[in-house]
Structures are given as structure tokens and as C-alpha cells.
Write a protein that holds these residues in place. Sequence first.
Motif, PDB file in Angstrom:
ATOM      1  N   ILE A 185     -39.130  35.277 -31.846  1.00 17.13           N
ATOM      2  CA  ILE A 185     -38.710  35.711 -33.170  1.00 17.13           C
ATOM      3  C   ILE A 185     -39.885  35.542 -34.137  1.00 17.13           C
ATOM      4  O   ILE A 185     -40.695  34.620 -34.027  1.00 17.13           O
ATOM      5  CB  ILE A 185     -37.495  34.892 -33.646  1.00 17.13           C
ATOM      6  N   THR A 186     -39.964  36.420 -35.105  1.00 16.97           N
ATOM      7  CA  THR A 186     -41.140  36.517 -35.974  1.00 16.97           C
ATOM      8  C   THR A 186     -41.297  35.328 -36.912  1.00 16.97           C
ATOM      9  O   THR A 186     -40.340  34.864 -37.530  1.00 16.97           O
ATOM     10  CB  THR A 186     -41.068  37.810 -36.796  1.00 16.97           C
ATOM     11  N   PRO A 199     -40.275  30.754 -40.767  1.00 14.63           N
ATOM     12  CA  PRO A 199     -39.376  31.755 -40.196  1.00 14.63           C
ATOM     13  C   PRO A 199     -39.389  33.039 -41.012  1.00 14.63           C
ATOM     14  O   PRO A 199     -39.306  33.012 -42.234  1.00 14.63           O
ATOM     15  CB  PRO A 199     -38.003  31.074 -40.243  1.00 14.63           C
ATOM     16  N   ALA A 200     -39.494  34.168 -40.311  1.00 12.54           N
ATOM     17  CA  ALA A 200     -39.559  35.459 -41.002  1.00 12.54           C
ATOM     18  C   ALA A 200     -38.720  36.512 -40.306  1.00 12.54           C
ATOM     19  O   ALA A 200     -38.864  37.697 -40.603  1.00 12.54           O
ATOM     20  CB  ALA A 200     -41.017  35.924 -41.080  1.00 12.54           C
ATOM     21  N   GLY A 201     -37.833  36.093 -39.397  1.00 11.19           N
ATOM     22  CA  GLY A 201     -37.157  37.049 -38.555  1.00 11.19           C
ATOM     23  C   GLY A 201     -35.699  37.304 -38.839  1.00 11.19           C
ATOM     24  O   GLY A 201     -35.033  37.990 -38.064  1.00 11.19           O
ATOM     25  N   GLY A 202     -35.161  36.767 -39.935  1.00 14.84           N
ATOM     26  CA  GLY A 202     -33.779  37.089 -40.263  1.00 14.84           C
ATOM     27  C   GLY A 202     -32.832  35.929 -40.095  1.00 14.84           C
ATOM     28  O   GLY A 202     -33.197  34.765 -40.257  1.00 14.84           O
ATOM     29  N   MET A 258     -42.280  39.854 -43.665  1.00 13.52           N
ATOM     30  CA  MET A 258     -42.355  40.877 -42.621  1.00 13.52           C
ATOM     31  C   MET A 258     -43.575  41.771 -42.830  1.00 13.52           C
ATOM     32  O   MET A 258     -44.292  42.106 -41.882  1.00 13.52           O
ATOM     33  CB  MET A 258     -41.081  41.714 -42.617  1.00 13.52           C
ATOM     34  N   ALA A 259     -43.823  42.147 -44.076  1.00  7.67           N
ATOM     35  CA  ALA A 259     -44.971  43.004 -44.378  1.00  7.67           C
ATOM     36  C   ALA A 259     -46.287  42.304 -44.064  1.00  7.67           C
ATOM     37  O   ALA A 259     -47.250  42.927 -43.611  1.00  7.67           O
ATOM     38  CB  ALA A 259     -44.931  43.428 -45.846  1.00  7.67           C
TER      39      ALA A 259
END
Length: 292
Positions: free
Chosen positions: A196-197, A207-210, A226-227
Motif C-alpha cells: 500500500i502506498t 500512509p497515503a493509500g486510503g 498521492m500526487a
Amino acid sequence: MKMNDIGAHAIGQPAKGAIRNAMTIDVEDYFQVSAFAPTIARDQWENIPCRVERNMERILAILAERDVKATFFTLGWIAERYPQVVRDIVAGGHELASHGYAHLRASDQTPEQFRDDITRSKAVLEDIGGCAVLGYRAPSFSIGHANLWALDTLAEAGYRYSSSIYPVVHDHYGMPDAPRFPFYPNGEGGLLEVPITTVRIRGRNLPAGGGGYFRFFPYALSRWLMARVNRDDGKPGIFYLHPWEIDPEQPRQTGISFKTRFRHYINLERTESRLKALTRDFAWDRMDRIFL
């Protein structure tokens, strides 16, 4: 950190040729989340009103409006009881993937139990969906240092990739020293793990994945994170969401801790509009088309 430093084309419309990120949905219902396991017994599931059908209809409609294709990591338990949900996923051109059968944490299972769960789920989904199931995501990202054997078991069961490791520090999951981007734990040709991103800032993965972070963070911050991965790392991001996260009218659970209540219910009423914005602001596709 400049919140508006997200690129000229990130707001409103993805730039032509923009990096495709992976949109993923973990198909489970509100009463099946791991945090509720101490208060909602599995043998009660059959007696609890399920809301996954209506929530999935809304998510599929949102994605269809923007012609976004996604990967749906689906519980075998849900698929057996609501097969039309699976058929709608496949009919919409999305990828059907496995979230296990009974939403059991991989870290709570023996190797034999894990093999049975992922094999059963794969068979159920493929039978209903009429397509091969190549991807798996462990409930609660429950693969880490203590049970990396699970990745070998997935490969033996016929899966080609996993998205089960979150390289962050968290009280319920996480493998912070794992690679941030897709890697082959046992060498090329084996199972691909797609974490996960995260965004690396000051020596720490954010954490950047939702998930819950997407509801807790202001949308502008989620978009910026995300960008940044697309722009600075030049890599696709992986976003995940649960159907119950767009459902503020779901029944409220009693007997849970303040932390669990906060994490589960915060900003449910805002998630649907944020998801719509996300589909406008970035380019998206299925996991298999991006990573395999």
C-alpha cells in the motif's frame, strides 16, 4: 509542505499520459471489520442486516461515471451470499480479486488454515465470476515478518500477486522496513507483492493509500500525498476503500472502545464526495493491468 504543490493537472482532470494509479476496493461489510471481532462473533454474521449490495451499487456507479476501472478484493463469504455483486464487478470491466473467505487475519491462522481459506475463496470467486482470480489482499494487511510463509502459500495456490503489506508503523499491522514499491519477496518469477502506498518524509513512511487515513486527513492532504508519489517517485499509487466507508447510516456498534469508534465512524458522511473527487483528480486502472 506546500498543500497546493500537486502539479498543474492534478485538480479536476488528470494530465494526458498521467501515471495510472490502482483503485482498489476491499469488499466486506461493516460488521466484518477486524476491530469489531471482539464484540461481533462470526456466528452472528448471518443474523446481521447486510448493506454491502447498496453500497457496492453506489461505488460501481461512481466509477462508471468517470470510466474508472478498479480491482475489487472480495470476501468469499460475501460472494456466496451476494453473487450478483460479483457479477456486477466483472460486468463493469473491473478485476475480481480475493480478500480471503472469512475475513480472518493471516497472522491469526496456521499455514493449513490459511491455505484452506485462500483456496476456498479463489474457487468461490472464480466459479461465480467466471474469470481467473490472480490477486489477494490479506484482511488488515496481516502479512509481515512473522508470517512471510503466507506469500509462498499464495503462489502455490495459484495467485500471482499480493497487496497485503503496509510499510508503516501501526498498532494492528505494518511492516515499516518493507520496500515501498512492488517487489518479489522470493525472486523474479515468484509472487509479486504490491505494498500500500506511502510517502517518505523525514525518514518515516506516511500512509497515503486510503482507508481510515483518507477519512481522517483533509482531502487536500490525501491528494497531495498521492500526487507526490506520482511526481517525485514516478510510481503508481495504490488506493483502497471499503464499501461501508461511504455509508454514514450504517448501524452503530456498542461496547467498543473510543479508539475503535473514532477510527471506524469518523467522516463517513464525507467519503463518497472525496471518492468522486479522487476519480476526477487522478488516472486510475486495475491492479493486474498496472503491475502484472
